[in-house]
Design an enzyme around this catalytic site. Structure first.
Site, PDB file in Angstrom:
ATOM      1  CB  CYS A 172      25.753  61.358  46.921  1.00  0.00           C
ATOM      2  SG  CYS A 172      25.730  60.015  45.750  1.00  0.00           S
ATOM      3  CG  HIS A 191      26.474  59.498  50.852  1.00  0.00           C
ATOM      4  ND1 HIS A 191      25.250  59.042  50.413  1.00  0.00           N
ATOM      5  CD2 HIS A 191      27.330  59.374  49.796  1.00  0.00           C
ATOM      6  CE1 HIS A 191      25.360  58.678  49.150  1.00  0.00           C
ATOM      7  NE2 HIS A 191      26.606  58.849  48.762  1.00  0.00           N
ATOM      8  CG  ASN A 241      25.393  55.845  46.780  1.00  0.00           C
ATOM      9  OD1 ASN A 241      24.520  56.658  47.083  1.00  0.00           O
ATOM     10  ND2 ASN A 241      26.571  56.208  46.311  1.00  0.00           N
TER      11      ASN A 241
HETATM   12  N1  ACO Z   1      32.581  42.389  41.011  1.00  0.00           N
HETATM   13  C1  ACO Z   1      33.760  41.785  40.950  1.00  0.00           C
HETATM   14  N2  ACO Z   1      34.903  42.447  40.653  1.00  0.00           N
HETATM   15  C2  ACO Z   1      34.802  43.759  40.425  1.00  0.00           C
HETATM   16  C3  ACO Z   1      33.585  44.452  40.493  1.00  0.00           C
HETATM   17  C4  ACO Z   1      32.432  43.711  40.801  1.00  0.00           C
HETATM   18  N3  ACO Z   1      31.206  44.280  40.893  1.00  0.00           N
HETATM   19  N4  ACO Z   1      33.805  45.758  40.240  1.00  0.00           N
HETATM   20  C5  ACO Z   1      35.120  45.895  40.021  1.00  0.00           C
HETATM   21  N5  ACO Z   1      35.732  44.685  40.130  1.00  0.00           N
HETATM   22  C6  ACO Z   1      37.157  44.364  39.982  1.00  0.00           C
HETATM   23  C7  ACO Z   1      37.891  45.416  39.218  1.00  0.00           C
HETATM   24  O1  ACO Z   1      37.771  45.178  37.822  1.00  0.00           O
HETATM   25  C8  ACO Z   1      39.311  45.205  39.707  1.00  0.00           C
HETATM   26  O2  ACO Z   1      39.864  44.125  39.026  1.00  0.00           O
HETATM   27  P1  ACO Z   1      41.389  44.206  38.484  1.00  0.00           P
HETATM   28  O3  ACO Z   1      42.217  44.401  39.714  1.00  0.00           O
HETATM   29  O4  ACO Z   1      41.546  42.876  37.810  1.00  0.00           O
HETATM   30  O5  ACO Z   1      41.399  45.374  37.570  1.00  0.00           O
HETATM   31  C9  ACO Z   1      39.127  44.761  41.159  1.00  0.00           C
HETATM   32  O6  ACO Z   1      37.750  44.352  41.274  1.00  0.00           O
HETATM   33  C10 ACO Z   1      39.407  45.820  42.189  1.00  0.00           C
HETATM   34  O7  ACO Z   1      38.764  47.023  41.809  1.00  0.00           O
HETATM   35  P2  ACO Z   1      38.939  48.328  42.633  1.00  0.00           P
HETATM   36  O8  ACO Z   1      38.226  49.430  41.909  1.00  0.00           O
HETATM   37  O9  ACO Z   1      40.373  48.536  42.985  1.00  0.00           O
HETATM   38  O10 ACO Z   1      38.165  47.958  43.979  1.00  0.00           O
HETATM   39  P3  ACO Z   1      37.996  48.836  45.237  1.00  0.00           P
HETATM   40  O11 ACO Z   1      38.454  48.079  46.416  1.00  0.00           O
HETATM   41  O12 ACO Z   1      38.539  50.220  45.022  1.00  0.00           O
HETATM   42  O13 ACO Z   1      36.401  48.994  45.344  1.00  0.00           O
HETATM   43  C11 ACO Z   1      34.589  50.420  44.755  1.00  0.00           C
HETATM   44  C12 ACO Z   1      35.664  49.478  44.255  1.00  0.00           C
HETATM   45  C13 ACO Z   1      33.624  49.649  45.636  1.00  0.00           C
HETATM   46  C14 ACO Z   1      33.842  50.983  43.546  1.00  0.00           C
HETATM   47  C15 ACO Z   1      35.235  51.569  45.543  1.00  0.00           C
HETATM   48  O14 ACO Z   1      36.284  52.131  44.801  1.00  0.00           O
HETATM   49  C16 ACO Z   1      34.259  52.656  45.914  1.00  0.00           C
HETATM   50  O15 ACO Z   1      33.370  52.451  46.728  1.00  0.00           O
HETATM   51  N6  ACO Z   1      34.421  53.872  45.381  1.00  0.00           N
HETATM   52  C17 ACO Z   1      33.559  54.983  45.729  1.00  0.00           C
HETATM   53  C18 ACO Z   1      32.328  54.898  44.899  1.00  0.00           C
HETATM   54  C19 ACO Z   1      31.261  55.853  45.358  1.00  0.00           C
HETATM   55  O16 ACO Z   1      31.091  56.078  46.539  1.00  0.00           O
HETATM   56  N7  ACO Z   1      30.507  56.368  44.412  1.00  0.00           N
HETATM   57  C20 ACO Z   1      29.367  57.158  44.690  1.00  0.00           C
HETATM   58  C21 ACO Z   1      29.656  58.590  44.844  1.00  0.00           C
HETATM   59  S1  ACO Z   1      28.298  59.479  45.326  1.00  0.00           S
HETATM   60  C22 ACO Z   1      27.259  59.972  44.020  1.00  0.00           C
HETATM   61  O17 ACO Z   1      27.195  61.144  43.710  1.00  0.00           O
HETATM   62  C23 ACO Z   1      26.402  58.973  43.313  1.00  0.00           C
END
Ligand code: ACO
Length: 329
Positions: free
Chosen positions: A115, A255, A285
């Site tokens: 990204c 970003h 994203n």
């Molecule tokens: N729908 C419903 N529940 C979900 C989903 C979904 N789509 N995805 C995950 N969950 C659940 C998980 O299983 C977890 O359940 P559990 O507690 O029973 O295990 C719960 O939701 C919480 O999951 P977390 O991962 O703790 O949620 P968080 O608040 O951290 O948000 C997220 C997750 C949105 C992925 C966040 O961590 C994030 O944005 N991370 C950065 C990702 C990113 O920016 N990636 C791109 C990088 S750039 C590139 O090079 C492409």
């Protein structure tokens, strides 16, 4: 040697027309519109489908940027495409774009920084003009992550969209343009965000397909922690190099990965939300496309004026990060 000021003299972007909403995703995986909106800020995203590859989006964004800059394809000396979803492993997507737009005098290469691809490409393109080596450089950031997304994995499939943005770089008036960059990498975090198979480490086989190893794997929680660690720091580093501070900023174009990450960076930089560009709700994203598309939209919506001090910042696979500061031309 003369100090050549380099700036963005035209921008363009392309988003594929097909919209995939959170409600659509509710029918595909165990998720909800509410979960996606509150955890990421995303409401819908654009998806390419079978007929649109990265070079198609990149070429259209490039045409729009050249129109905006009022230059012809023949004037372009170099094309850099920041992407991790090229049309092919080779030839490079930049060479395909060169053919599509008729930039017959341009050299062309791809740059892979996840990204951060657009930030890295912008920094590299700027150096070619600063040294006097080239006059006009076309920098494109674009990704087609929907083709590498596991649509059965709710942890990743809700986060990404497709799109591309482009910028034309040229010499500009002294004191204007791209004033500073800060780029960084931490390869020890490479496994946190990875496309495991299809390269020379793990070539495609029936087994890699069966194990769904041709799709993005991400440790979202760790990537989140990394992002909030580097975003504001990268902007401060870029500002420090030119003796500026966050309060000098008129606008921030970050970003678009997660609204919570964006808000966290803005809070740490003490920048009010009205000075931060956000379009994640529409496009999710778009990886290397994200900052390039956001900058084009901010400009076309009249949010950035001549003389404004604007910062860009991104992070991504690698792990990588990058920030830049400019005085808008
Ligand atoms: N729908 C419903 N529940 C979900 C989903 C979904 N789509 N995805 C995950 N969950 C659940 C998980 O299983 C977890 O359940 P559990 O507690 O029973 O295990 C719960 O939701 C919480 O999951 P977390 O991962 O703790 O949620 P968080 O608040 O951290 O948000 C997220 C997750 C949105 C992925 C966040 O961590 C994030 O944005 N991370 C950065 C990702 C990113 O920016 N990636 C791109 C990088 S750039 C590139 O090079 C492409």
């Amino acid at each position: 040697m003369k100090n050549i000021a380099v700036g963005i003299i035209g921008t363009g972007s392309y988003l594929p027309p097909t919209i995939l909403t959170n409600r659509d995703l509710e029918k595909m995986v165990d998720t909800s519109d509410e979960w996606i909106r509150t955890r990421s800020g995303i409401m819908e995203r654009r998806i390419t489908g079978p007929d649109i590859a990265t070079s198609d989006m990149a070429a259209e964004a490039a045409r729009r940027a050249m129109d905006d800059a009022k230059i012809t394809p023949e004037e372009i000396d170099l094309i850099i495409v920041g992407t991790v979803t090229p049309d092919n492993a080779y030839p490079s997507t930049a060479c395909t774009v060169q053919r599509k737009i008729g930039a017959v005098n341009a050299a062309a290469f791809d740059l892979a920084a996840g990204c951060s691809g657009y930030m890295y490409s912008l920094a590299v393109g700027t150096q070619f003009i600063k040294t006097g080596f080239y006059k006009k450089v076309l920098v494109i950031g674009g990704d087609n992550l929907s083709k590498f997304t596991d649509w059965t994995d709710r942890a990743t499939c809700v986060l990404f969209g497709d799109g591309a943005g482009a910028a034309v770089l040229s010499e500009v008036e002294e004191g204007y343009g791209l004033l500073s960059f800060h780029l960084g990498a931490d390869g020890s975090g490479g496994d946190l965000l990875i496309l495991p198979a299809g390269g020379s480490r793990m070539p495609a086989s029936e087994e890699t397909v069966r194990q769904r190893l041709h799709y993005t794997r991400m440790n979202g929680h760790e990537v989140y922690k990394f992002a909030v660690r580097v975003m504001d720091k990268a902007v401060k580093e870029a500002l420090e190099k030119i003796g500026m501070k966050p309060e000098d900023l008129d606008y921030l174009v970050p970003h678009q990965a997660n609204i919570r990450i964006i808000n966290h960076a803005a809070r740490r930089l003490k920048i009010p939300t009205e000075k931060v560009f956000v379009n994640i709700h529409k496009y999710a994203n778009t990886s290397a496309g994200s900052i390039a598309i956001a900058l084009d939209e901010a400009k076309r919506q009249g949010m950035i004026k001549r003389g404004d001090i604007v910062a860009f910042v991104g992070f991504g696979a690698g792990l990588t990060w990058g920030a830049g500061v400019c005085r808008w031309v």
